[in-house]
Enzyme design. Structure first.
Site, PDB file in Angstrom:
ATOM      1  N   HIS A  21      26.783 -15.618  42.843  1.00  0.00           N
ATOM      2  CA  HIS A  21      26.105 -16.463  43.833  1.00  0.00           C
ATOM      3  C   HIS A  21      24.838 -15.774  44.337  1.00  0.00           C
ATOM      4  CE1 HIS A  21      29.397 -19.573  44.957  1.00  0.00           C
ATOM      5  NE2 HIS A  21      29.508 -19.212  43.702  1.00  0.00           N
ATOM      6  N   ASN A  34      25.619 -21.009  44.293  1.00  0.00           N
ATOM      7  CA  ASN A  34      25.483 -20.638  42.888  1.00  0.00           C
ATOM      8  C   ASN A  34      24.047 -20.344  42.477  1.00  0.00           C
ATOM      9  OD1 ASN A  34      28.245 -21.137  41.797  1.00  0.00           O
ATOM     10  ND2 ASN A  34      27.873 -23.154  42.650  1.00  0.00           N
ATOM     11  N   HIS A  59      29.881 -14.835  37.314  1.00  0.00           N
ATOM     12  CA  HIS A  59      29.715 -16.019  38.168  1.00  0.00           C
ATOM     13  C   HIS A  59      29.134 -15.511  39.488  1.00  0.00           C
ATOM     14  CE1 HIS A  59      31.296 -20.086  39.609  1.00  0.00           C
ATOM     15  NE2 HIS A  59      30.963 -19.495  40.745  1.00  0.00           N
ATOM     16  N   CYS A  92      27.334 -21.750  50.140  1.00  0.00           N
ATOM     17  CA  CYS A  92      28.465 -20.836  50.288  1.00  0.00           C
ATOM     18  C   CYS A  92      29.201 -21.223  51.562  1.00  0.00           C
ATOM     19  CB  CYS A  92      27.984 -19.392  50.366  1.00  0.00           C
ATOM     20  SG  CYS A  92      29.337 -18.238  50.603  1.00  0.00           S
ATOM     21  N   ARG A 104      31.106 -29.586  39.539  1.00  0.00           N
ATOM     22  CA  ARG A 104      32.340 -29.258  40.253  1.00  0.00           C
ATOM     23  C   ARG A 104      32.041 -28.313  41.429  1.00  0.00           C
ATOM     24  NH1 ARG A 104      35.376 -25.042  42.103  1.00  0.00           N
ATOM     25  NH2 ARG A 104      34.725 -23.820  40.318  1.00  0.00           N
ATOM     26  N   ASP A 105      31.736 -27.077  41.151  1.00  0.00           N
ATOM     27  CA  ASP A 105      31.496 -26.087  42.199  1.00  0.00           C
ATOM     28  C   ASP A 105      30.265 -26.465  43.033  1.00  0.00           C
ATOM     29  OD1 ASP A 105      32.015 -23.800  43.622  1.00  0.00           O
ATOM     30  OD2 ASP A 105      31.216 -22.406  42.139  1.00  0.00           O
TER      31      ASP A 105
END
Length: 299
Positions: free
Chosen positions: A209, A249, A207, A240, A15-16
């Site tokens: 990055h 990520n 979470h 990003c 997803r991300d």
């Protein structure tokens, strides 16, 4: 220092990781990625995003993904559903868990979703009520917890305030996102300390990055504080959008390697995970941003 005995990895790659990819990725590739991740022992996979295809074209096949995946026993397949329309569609596809996302930055909230932080939280109330009726758990995300592309530094108290609102609304877990990856270990510790005054540590997730190469150091810092849930993305998929050319990520392979070294259980097969990272990056023509994945592939 006491590290957790085990850590639950939340895999956000499908997803991300994929949502900002400019070229369409076919549904079959997404389904194979999800299946390979499950086979490697990942027990929580964020599979799709039920948002308007107008905003996130890469996630336009969310229904096909959610209904087409082969469900493995013991694996949770979750989806992002920030509004009621998205939630209803996700429920029709048999989703077991959904996520909503707020921000700790007013400027980011305005630019990202055209409303204030308070307004964005108000909008989630009917989503949580409907999810509870349906017996579906909701995870909450807070973005910009260690910095904002528009505001710069963010006060830990603000992060705590937004996190507490999501938790009190009924989110069973709150994931704290360093969206632009500018955080450093001491800032990460201070932010976690502030948030954990209002929310139990076992209800929080990190979470982080890796835009500035600090993600693993920041994770080590919050593991020391007692964090036991980590969001990551296979092969470090996902740039990003606020920092051109920057990695997004933290790579799942790198996180698992770190956790293995600390004697923390994950239940994940690192070799199988690294193979998956090599496969997906070759398939979509992206560099593998996992240091561990690249090192293992070179052996």
């Amino acid at each position: 220092m006491t590290f957790p005995k085990s850590v639950r990895l939340v895999e956000v790659g499908p997803r991300d990781g994929l949502q900002n990819e400019p070229n369409p990725i076919d549904t079959a590739t997404k389904l194979e990625l999800i299946d390979r991740l499950g086979a490697a022992g990942i027990a929580y996979i964020e599979a799709a995003s039920f948002v308007s295809p107008k905003w996130v074209p890469q996630m336009a096949d969310h229904r096909e993904v959610m209904t087409g995946l082969t469900r493995r026993q013991g694996v949770t397949y979750a989806a992002l559903s920030p509004n009621l329309k998205g939630l209803e569609a996700a429920l029709e596809c048999g989703v077991e868990e959904v996520a909503v996302f707020g921000a700790a930055s007013e400027a980011f909230s305005q630019k990202n979703i055209n409303c204030s932080v308070a307004e964005s939280l108000e909008r989630f109330i009917p989503v949580l009520e409907r999810a509870q009726q349906a017996g579906v758990r909701v995870r909450g995300y807070v973005s910009c917890v260690l910095g904002c592309p528009y505001e710069g530094e963010i006060a830990p108290a603000k992060v705590a305030e937004v996190s507490k609102a999501l938790y009190e609304m009924g989110c069973y877990e709150v994931s704290l996102g360093d969206t632009i990856g500018t955080g450093t270990p001491l800032a990460a510790k201070r932010m976690i300390e502030a948030v954990s005054r209002d929310i139990p540590m076992d209800k929080l997730a990190a979470h982080f990055h890796d835009t500035y190469g600090q993600a693993l150091a920041n994770l080590y810092a919050v593991l020391e504080e007692g964090i036991s849930v980590v969001d990551s993305s296979v092969a470090g998929l996902g740039g990003c959008p606020y920092a051109k050319g920057a990695s997004g990520n933290v790579a799942s392979e790198d996180v698992v390697y770190l956790l293995n070294g600390l004697g923390i259980e994950t239940g994940i097969d690192l070799e199988a995970l690294a193979d998956t990272g090599t496969w997906i990056t070759q398939t979509i023509g992206r560099p593998n941003r996992s240091k561990v994945g690249v090192a293992l592939a070179a052996k």
